[in-house]
Design an enzyme around this catalytic site. Structure first.
Site, PDB file in Angstrom:
ATOM      1  N   ASP A 291       0.875  -1.166   0.000  1.00  0.00           N
ATOM      2  CA  ASP A 291       0.000   0.000   0.000  1.00  0.00           C
ATOM      3  C   ASP A 291       0.918   1.223   0.000  1.00  0.00           C
ATOM      4  OD1 ASP A 291      -2.068   1.806   0.070  1.00  0.00           O
ATOM      5  OD2 ASP A 291      -3.198   0.775   1.636  1.00  0.00           O
TER       6      ASP A 291
HETATM    7  C1  NOJ Z   1      -3.884   4.087   0.054  1.00  0.00           C
HETATM    8  C2  NOJ Z   1      -5.081   3.197   0.060  1.00  0.00           C
HETATM    9  O1  NOJ Z   1      -5.121   2.460   1.256  1.00  0.00           O
HETATM   10  C3  NOJ Z   1      -5.124   2.248  -1.119  1.00  0.00           C
HETATM   11  O2  NOJ Z   1      -6.336   1.552  -1.111  1.00  0.00           O
HETATM   12  C4  NOJ Z   1      -4.945   3.002  -2.394  1.00  0.00           C
HETATM   13  O3  NOJ Z   1      -5.013   2.126  -3.489  1.00  0.00           O
HETATM   14  C5  NOJ Z   1      -3.622   3.728  -2.345  1.00  0.00           C
HETATM   15  N1  NOJ Z   1      -3.607   4.660  -1.231  1.00  0.00           N
HETATM   16  C6  NOJ Z   1      -3.306   4.496  -3.629  1.00  0.00           C
HETATM   17  O4  NOJ Z   1      -4.131   5.583  -3.710  1.00  0.00           O
END
Ligand code: NOJ
Length: 891
Positions: A291
């Site tokens: 993530d």
């Molecule tokens: C953080 C989020 O938790 C995730 O779901 C997302 O895909 C990423 N940021 C990228 O924006």
């Protein structure tokens, strides 16, 4: 560039490498996991090393072989460029580096699970929680196809969805990005979504692996406090891992690890989970990406099996910059640091090779090496040019997806209450209608702009059609309920008086309009989102489970003057309704979730029988609505002084309805609940064991052959075997409907699909999007997803459903298995469902297969799935508590 942004990454790198060295010595070579605080010693993650290399199992063989050849010719910096993002200033939210020598353009990774985030000329689909509420895997797959087409059309290689966390806590801020509180339903919806997205050549990304169930203290590299989700092995396998396993079995190309710790070890460097569970036990062949800024160091994630670092930098606000060549980037835990790790022996180069092989294999497997569209938008702007460079070609990818969005919006609307035949409405019997609440109206500053200045829908203004955070997309337009209702009524009788009071707090105006209206429609909502944005004091997770913006008072106030008050809820999850649900003046309640851009039209279709696309509601709750907050098994941890706040999943597998059943707590509306404008009756339950194993295998081979010819024409139908088949009585001689000759339907598109196709054509109406031919070899075979045997059908359950009312409609039949089921608890568990369209008086036979996995439980000692033995109860019901038929299966 400021001096801080050049110095700081360098310093950070030295610091992080020093930290890494400590981690490597203490954690990896000695096998000691991150220490648990006193009292939590049992919650430690074991070490699982080394990282399993990709095998090329099943239908991944050729993609992996090609990827191996590709990787062989790469220099180390070129390999690093595949593993590390270019930072935050790229065109997509995540961008790998490129390999110019080979003309390899890199990968664009883009949110979200409901559309193409930040893009123009793209659709805003119903949220995943609405998709789940349809209980229709073919509709869910059609949504996946349409979203895949839009991502592809914009040049996105990896679509960052589906999200399949479990909704352990009702107030969880991101629950709406996922598919609700049951692993089986989530698994089926996850599979259908992935099949849809990947059928058009886009790599799906199932997230967040794993235990990411709340926003408070969720983590990130620069977060001062990060929770540890403490999950026991049985609960992990039977609940939280279930949808991920189904995703892997369905051939998902990528996985995203989550921010927080699991059993004390950060998820993206948890070798037990990534190496042990995902790659070894489930045989995952694709790549796992962090993530965004979830990595908290470099060596451990590499050894623990992480394959890609996104977006590449060390942390938000820590020297973010553009690094088109990540192999030289120093503001990263990987990038140049990964080259050092290889050179100093901390990470074997073979591990880096495997990272790249997995990534390139997914790219080949989806056919992205041929004629894949280039990235034609920028997450940074909707303008055409940025700093003199043309970054946005404004490619219109919406096609006619608005039709599907409207259809799913209506199909996901759940009728919770309907007394005095309040619904459906017909314009010819209306004289004067009152429409109340800000949720009925437009957004004051337009659909994509918040008056507080926050992006990503970080406000709650006007009608609510999606939550906030990275799980959003721009609305190309937003049809609000008042506009759609007005348009519909006017199209039939322009003399009906339509008055609206959109001010939630002006009780006086509400009362005076309510008192003179013969029908009052009250729109209310409750919002939530991702924790990096706070809305009305809600830091992602909801502070409470009540309605927002004076909702309860608004309902009570209108109902006090209007004996025919119909409530429509646009909500991200369960809301407490006790203060008004039994009010006799509240004659009907529709729970519409967050339906996306066509929300107004979709609610018209359910409210009005004379809408051209009138829809008899068949949505069912994908979670339980409790009478009080304390009835749920777990809640958000809002306050903690600990550096690693501990969240122990003491309720085990018993979340949502299983908890209510186990503790004998009466919910207000149980999981699976939803009313209809017609009635259905059930009869003729037959449970039959499938043939012996050898015969199963023979049948499996036959139906695989059948599948290849059927696949091209049926690519919109989900292969999830529990997309049960249903046939009308007239065609019940078709093999699928015969209980005495059970069909082994673990083969996705075998004979059972052709039967399902006819059911689905009438159930779902015209499919509105066109799927490209699926990429070669997209059928799930081999040990991908765990032992193939687990996914084979061992029994079929069939029964008859009759529409015994006067209106055509869909019935959602649910199959639960009950004790004894070796799950260690005594409650029912969902193991199949079918949405069947029936005209008045029509009867169809519905057949639902049970796979070996569905009647097995995870044996912690043996570390494998073990089939239940003895007599298994089989329940067919209209909800988890409304059981129509019961039978037994002797195992
Ligand atoms: C953080 C989020 O938790 C995730 O779901 C997302 O895909 C990423 N940021 C990228 O924006």
């Amino acid at each position: 560039m400021s001096s801080s942004s050049t110095l700081r990454p360098g310093l950070l790198r030295i610091l992080s490498l020093a930290l890494l060295a400590v981690h490597v010595l203490s954690d990896v070579t000695t096998g000691i996991p991150d220490a648990a605080p006193p009292g939590f010693e049992e919650w430690e993650s074991p070490i699982f090393l080394p990282a399993p290399d990709v095998k090329g199992s099943g239908d991944w063989a050729s993609a992996v072989a090609r990827a191996r050849t590709f990787v062989k010719g790469l220099t180390l910096p070129e390999k690093i460029n595949v593993t590390t993002g270019v930072d935050v200033l790229g065109r997509c939210v995540g961008n790998t580096g490129t390999i110019p020598r080979l003309g390899w353009a890199g990968l664009c990774l883009e949110d979200s699970p409901l559309g193409v985030r930040f893009a123009d000329f793209a659709s805003a689909f119903p949220a995943a929680i609405n998709a789940a509420a349809t209980w229709d895997v073919d509709l869910i797959k059609a949504r996946g196809v349409a979203m895949g087409e839009e991502h592809r059309g914009k040049g996105v290689n990896v679509a960052l969805g589906p999200m399949t966390n479990m909704g352990r806590v009702a107030a969880g801020g991101r629950n709406w990005e996922g598919f609700g509180g049951d692993p089986f339903l989530s698994g089926a919806a996850t599979v259908a979504t992935i099949e849809g997205i990947q059928s058009v050549g886009v790599i799906a990304n199932v997230k967040h692996f794993i235990g990411n169930e709340q926003e408070h203290y969720r983590g990130g590299s620069s977060a001062p406090q990060i929770t540890s989700s403490n999950i026991d092995d049985k609960t992990l396998h039977e609940l939280y891992l279930w949808p991920f396993a189904e995703a892997v079995h369905a051939g998902v190309g990528s996985v995203m690890c989550s921010y927080q710790h699991v059993n004390q070890t950060q998820a993206c460097q948890n070798s037990k989970l990534i190496n042990g569970v995902l790659k070894e036990e489930l045989g995952f062949q694709g790549f796992i990406v962090s993530d965004w800024a979830a990595m908290i160091n470099g060596v451990q994630p590499a050894l623990a099996g992480l394959d890609m670092n996104m977006p590449g930098f060390v942390g938000y606000g820590v020297g973010e910059q553009n690094n088109p060549d990540p192999s030289t980037a120093t503001n990263s835990y990987w990038g140049a640091a990964l080259i050092d790790m290889v050179k100093n022996g901390s990470v074997p180069e073979s591990r880096v090779d495997d990272m790249v092989t997995r990534t390139i294999a997914a790219w080949y497997k989806m056919g992205q090496d041929k004629n894949y569209p280039h990235v034609s938008f920028s997450q940074l702007t909707q303008q055409t040019y940025l700093n003199g460079e043309k970054v946005n070609e404004h490619v219109n990818v919406q096609a006619d997806h608005y039709k599907l969005i409207r259809k799913i919006g209506a199909a996901s609307t759940i009728l919770l209450k309907n007394t005095k035949s309040a619904l459906p409405l017909s314009v010819k019997s209306l004289k004067r209608i009152g429409v109340f609440g800000s949720d009925a109206g437009p957004h004051p500053l337009g659909p994509n702009i918040c008056s507080n200045g926050q992006n990503d829908k970080g406000c709650s203004e006007g009608t609510l059609a999606m939550g906030w955070g990275s799980g959003t997309a721009n609305f190309p337009y937003l049809i609000d309920p008042l506009a759609a209702i007005t348009q519909h009524i006017q199209s039939i009788n322009p003399t009906v008086v339509i008055e609206g009071v959109l001010d939630d707090y002006n009780l006086k105006a509400q009362s005076s309009v309510a008192a003179v209206s013969d029908t009052c429609l009250v729109f209310v909502n409750a919002d939530s989102g991702e924790g990096y944005l706070t809305v009305d004091g809600n830091a992602g997770d909801r502070n409470n489970l009540t309605l927002w913006a004076n909702g309860e008072k608004l309902i009570q106030n209108v109902a006090a003057s209007c004996p025919n008050t119909i409530v429509v809820q646009h909500v991200v999850g369960p809301v407490l309704v006790e203060s008004w649900i039994d009010n006799p003046n509240v004659t009907a309640v529709l729970h519409a979730g967050i339906p996306g851009q066509e929300t107004g039209n979709a609610i018209v279709d359910v409210l009005f029988s004379d809408s051209p696309q009138a829809t008899n509601p068949s949505g069912r709750l994908p979670y339980t609505i409790a009478k009080q907050r304390g009835d749920y098994p777990a809640d958000i941890l809002y306050q903690s002084n600990e550096k690693v706040p501990q969240i122990t999943y003491t309720e085990g597998v018993s979340i949502d309805y299983k908890w209510f059943d186990l503790k004998n707590i009466e919910p207000r509306f149980e999981f699976g609940f939803g009313l209809s404008y017609t009635s259905f009756s059930y009869s003729g339950l037959q449970v039959s064991k499938s043939r012996g194993r050898r015969e199963i295998e023979a049948l499996h081979r036959t139906s695989t052959t059948a599948r290849s010819s059927a696949a091209a024409s049926s690519s919109k139908l989900s292969s999830f075997p529990h997309a049960a088949s249903s046939t009308s009585a007239a065609v019940s001689s078709a093999p699928v409907s015969s209980a005495s000759a059970p069909v082994v339907s673990s083969a996705p598109a075998s004979v059972s699909v052709s039967a399902s196709a006819s059911a689905s054509a009438s159930a779902s109406g015209n499919a509105t999007s066109t799927a490209s031919a699926p990429p070669a070899g997209s059928s799930p075979v081999g040990d991908v997803g765990g032992p193939a045997e687990l996914y084979k059908t061992i029994a079929t359950v069939s029964f008859k459903v009759k529409n015994s009312g006067k209106v055509a409609g869909n019935e959602v039949s649910q199959l639960y298995i009950g004790p004894p089921n070796s799950f260690g608890v005594t409650q029912k568990a969902l193991r199949g469902f079918a949405r069947t369209f029936l005209n008045p008086g029509q009867t169809k036979t519905v057949t639902i297969p049970l796979r070996l996995k569905d009647v097995s439980s995870w044996d912690v000692e043996k570390q494998k799935w073990v089939q239940s033995s003895g007599q298994l109860k089989v329940y067919i019901g209209k909800s988890s508590r409304n059981i129509e038929l019961q039978g037994t299966l002797n195992l």
